[in-house]
Design an enzyme around this catalytic site. Structure first.
Site, PDB file in Angstrom:
ATOM      1  N   CYS A 123       0.874  -1.215   0.051  1.00 54.65           N
ATOM      2  CA  CYS A 123      -0.025   0.099  -0.053  1.00 54.65           C
ATOM      3  C   CYS A 123       0.873   1.127  -0.081  1.00 54.65           C
ATOM      4  O   CYS A 123       0.415   2.327  -0.184  1.00 54.65           O
ATOM      5  CB  CYS A 123      -1.055  -0.132   1.215  1.00 54.65           C
ATOM      6  SG  CYS A 123      -1.783  -1.554   1.207  1.00 54.65           S
ATOM      7  N   HIS A 258      -2.580   7.005   3.309  1.00 55.71           N
ATOM      8  CA  HIS A 258      -3.419   5.803   2.559  1.00 55.71           C
ATOM      9  C   HIS A 258      -4.397   5.508   3.352  1.00 55.71           C
ATOM     10  O   HIS A 258      -4.721   5.627   4.625  1.00 55.71           O
ATOM     11  CB  HIS A 258      -2.164   4.615   2.867  1.00 55.71           C
ATOM     12  CG  HIS A 258      -2.667   3.310   2.613  1.00 55.71           C
ATOM     13  ND1 HIS A 258      -3.389   3.009   1.446  1.00 55.71           N
ATOM     14  CD2 HIS A 258      -2.840   2.275   3.457  1.00 55.71           C
ATOM     15  CE1 HIS A 258      -3.769   1.886   1.497  1.00 55.71           C
ATOM     16  NE2 HIS A 258      -3.210   1.292   2.849  1.00 55.71           N
ATOM     17  N   ASN A 289     -10.245   0.025   1.095  1.00 52.29           N
ATOM     18  CA  ASN A 289      -8.830   0.047   1.026  1.00 52.29           C
ATOM     19  C   ASN A 289      -8.357  -0.273  -0.206  1.00 52.29           C
ATOM     20  O   ASN A 289      -8.153  -1.558  -0.526  1.00 52.29           O
ATOM     21  CB  ASN A 289      -8.132  -0.512   2.233  1.00 52.29           C
ATOM     22  CG  ASN A 289      -6.754  -0.518   2.336  1.00 52.29           C
ATOM     23  OD1 ASN A 289      -6.143  -0.162   0.998  1.00 52.29           O
ATOM     24  ND2 ASN A 289      -6.047  -0.928   3.004  1.00 52.29           N
TER      25      ASN A 289
HETATM   26  C1  COA Z   1      -9.170  -5.659  11.033  1.00 49.99           C
HETATM   27  C2  COA Z   1      -9.468  -4.778  11.912  1.00 49.99           C
HETATM   28  C3  COA Z   1     -10.763  -4.003  11.511  1.00 49.99           C
HETATM   29  C4  COA Z   1     -10.145  -5.541  13.205  1.00 49.99           C
HETATM   30  O1  COA Z   1     -10.569  -4.790  14.135  1.00 49.99           O
HETATM   31  P1  COA Z   1     -10.049  -5.211  15.598  1.00 49.99           P
HETATM   32  O2  COA Z   1     -10.592  -4.435  16.531  1.00 49.99           O
HETATM   33  O3  COA Z   1      -8.427  -5.191  15.733  1.00 49.99           O
HETATM   34  O4  COA Z   1     -10.698  -6.755  15.549  1.00 49.99           O
HETATM   35  P2  COA Z   1     -10.156  -7.930  16.411  1.00 49.99           P
HETATM   36  O5  COA Z   1      -9.390  -8.910  15.851  1.00 49.99           O
HETATM   37  O6  COA Z   1      -9.346  -7.376  17.792  1.00 49.99           O
HETATM   38  O7  COA Z   1     -11.367  -8.588  17.291  1.00 49.99           O
HETATM   39  C5  COA Z   1     -12.161  -7.964  18.026  1.00 49.99           C
HETATM   40  C6  COA Z   1     -13.688  -8.919  18.105  1.00 49.99           C
HETATM   41  O8  COA Z   1     -14.187  -8.721  16.606  1.00 49.99           O
HETATM   42  C7  COA Z   1     -14.503  -9.920  16.166  1.00 49.99           C
HETATM   43  N1  COA Z   1     -14.306  -9.992  14.816  1.00 49.99           N
HETATM   44  C8  COA Z   1     -13.071  -9.954  14.181  1.00 49.99           C
HETATM   45  N2  COA Z   1     -13.137  -9.657  12.839  1.00 49.99           N
HETATM   46  C9  COA Z   1     -14.697  -9.526  12.404  1.00 49.99           C
HETATM   47  C10 COA Z   1     -15.672  -9.175  11.554  1.00 49.99           C
HETATM   48  N3  COA Z   1     -14.855  -9.314  10.053  1.00 49.99           N
HETATM   49  N4  COA Z   1     -16.599  -9.140  11.548  1.00 49.99           N
HETATM   50  C11 COA Z   1     -17.071  -9.028  12.998  1.00 49.99           C
HETATM   51  N5  COA Z   1     -16.545  -9.301  13.996  1.00 49.99           N
HETATM   52  C12 COA Z   1     -14.970  -9.669  13.781  1.00 49.99           C
HETATM   53  C13 COA Z   1     -13.532 -10.837  16.891  1.00 49.99           C
HETATM   54  O9  COA Z   1     -13.697 -12.200  16.805  1.00 49.99           O
HETATM   55  C14 COA Z   1     -13.482 -10.300  18.274  1.00 49.99           C
HETATM   56  O10 COA Z   1     -14.387 -10.818  19.007  1.00 49.99           O
HETATM   57  P3  COA Z   1     -14.437 -11.016  20.521  1.00 49.99           P
HETATM   58  O11 COA Z   1     -14.199  -9.739  21.275  1.00 49.99           O
HETATM   59  O12 COA Z   1     -15.693 -11.679  20.929  1.00 49.99           O
HETATM   60  O13 COA Z   1     -13.414 -12.019  20.867  1.00 49.99           O
HETATM   61  C15 COA Z   1      -8.289  -3.881  12.727  1.00 49.99           C
HETATM   62  O14 COA Z   1      -7.414  -4.669  13.339  1.00 49.99           O
HETATM   63  C16 COA Z   1      -7.892  -3.147  11.546  1.00 49.99           C
HETATM   64  O15 COA Z   1      -8.430  -2.093  11.017  1.00 49.99           O
HETATM   65  N6  COA Z   1      -6.468  -2.898  11.613  1.00 49.99           N
HETATM   66  C17 COA Z   1      -5.624  -2.386  10.380  1.00 49.99           C
HETATM   67  C18 COA Z   1      -5.725  -3.317   9.207  1.00 49.99           C
HETATM   68  C19 COA Z   1      -5.297  -2.382   8.142  1.00 49.99           C
HETATM   69  O16 COA Z   1      -5.660  -1.050   7.962  1.00 49.99           O
HETATM   70  N7  COA Z   1      -4.861  -3.248   7.038  1.00 49.99           N
HETATM   71  C20 COA Z   1      -4.234  -2.519   5.862  1.00 49.99           C
HETATM   72  C21 COA Z   1      -3.064  -2.021   6.226  1.00 49.99           C
HETATM   73  S1  COA Z   1      -2.296  -1.332   4.520  1.00 49.99           S
END
Ligand code: COA
Length: 333
Positions: A123, A258, A289
């Protein structure tokens, strides 16, 4: 006596002369994504800010999307394709190891005299391309087309809860050329390869050679790790890019990071100390994204909406798999 090698004549200053974008026809909302993963519209909106994204159809190839975006950028720069001396494509979803997609793009737009090559920095690829293009024009003159183009859906596993809802497809392009005044500042760039496994392809391509029944490799990420790195480390990179350009947050008109996640964007804007009147690009909401395409697409959108203007001073910040990053202050076209 040895003959002295001649050196090329370049430009003292450079700037972005034009921008263009292409967004695929199909608009995909969160309800549709939830047909593939156990999630909800509310969860996706609150965690990422994403409401819709675009997914490319079979006819919207990398070459086709890039051609549309590039042609618009060249026209906006007031140029014809024969004036383009180099085409740099930033992409990591070109599924042919060779030739580079940039050669197809150059051919499609009619830049018959142009050098053409791809760069892969996830990215962060587009801003790497801007830096290389600006340095090339400073060294050699000419006009360099930088295209960010991705078909993220080709590398997505739609059943994967860590990626399926985040990514979208599309293309964005800029033309960089000589300028009478400084229009692109010094770059701050780098990579933290110790965290390369935070966003990566699940297996190398040759897994399919060894085992044709293997699932097609897809993109995976450790969302929390990427989130933490982006929020803590990238705000520092942004501040450094302002420092080396000799300006402060209050001198900025527009911030075009980004488009990874709206929460990351908001947190960065706060950490950098951007005043409330600085326009912050939020193409993520409607476009998702789009990786290497996200910054030129966001630039085009923020200019088209009237929230930013030609001549504005903007900070461009790209970051992603690698973990790679590049930031630069630039005058908007
Ligand atoms: C991916 C992202 C949205 C996930 O959000 P998060 O708050 O970190 O989510 P977590 O992995 O900690 O999971 C939190 C909860 O949501 C749930 N969960 C995870 N993915 C899920 C989804 N797609 N839909 C619904 N629930 C989800 C998990 O099971 C967890 O549930 P629990 O609390 O009951 O155990 C976040 O980490 C993110 O945006 N990261 C950056 C990614 C990014 O920008 N990448 C590109 C870079 S170029």
């Amino acid at each position: 006596m040895k003959a002295e090698i001649a050196v090329p004549d370049g430009a003292r200053h450079t700037r972005i002369l034009g921008v263009g974008a292409y967004r695929p026809r199909s608009v995909v909302d969160n309800h549709e994504v939830c047909r593939y993963i156990d999630s909800s519209d509310e969860w996706i909106r609150s965690r990422t800010g994403i409401v819709t994204r675009r997914w490319a159809g079979p006819d919207e190839t990398l070459g086709v999307m890039a051609e549309h975006a590039a042609s618009k950028a060249i026209a906006a720069a007031g140029l014809t394709p024969d004036r383009i001396t180099c085409v740099i494509a930033a992409t990591f979803t070109h599924l042919m190891q060779t030739p580079a997609i940039a050669t197809e793009i150059a051919h499609r737009i009619g830049a018959t005299e142009a050098a053409a090559f791809d760069i892969t920095a996830g990215c962060a690829g587009f801003v790497h391309g801007v830096v290389l293009a600006s340095d090339a024009v400073r060294a050699r003159g000419g006009h360099v087309l930088v295209v960010g183009v991705e078909r993220m859906t080709d590398l997505l596993d739609l059943s994967d809860r860590s990626t399926a809802f985040i990514f979208g497809d599309g293309a964005g392009a800029v033309v960089i050329g000589p300028s009478d005044t400084p229009g692109i500042g010094p770059a701050v760039w780098g990579a933290d390869g110790s965290q390369a496994d935070a966003i990566e392809q699940t297996a190398p391509w040759d897994v399919l050679k060894d085992d044709p029944t293997h699932k097609f490799p897809a993109l995976r990420q450790d969302g929390q790790r990427v989130f933490r790195w982006a929020v803590y480390e990238m705000a520092k990179v942004a501040k450094e890019a302002l420092d080396v350009a000799g300006i402060g947050p209050a001198d900025l008109d527009t911030f075009i990071p980004h488009q990874a996640n709206e929460r990351i964007i908001d947190s960065m804007a706060k950490s950098i100390g951007l005043p409330p009147d600085v326009t912050v690009a939020k193409d993520i909401v409607t476009n998702g994204n789009t990786s290497g395409a996200s910054i030129p697409q966001a630039m085009e959108a923020v200019l088209a909406s009237g929230a930013a203007h030609s001549g504005d001073t903007a900070l461009l910040l790209g970051y992603g798999s690698g973990l790679s990053y590049a930031a630069v202050v630039a005058t908007l076209p």
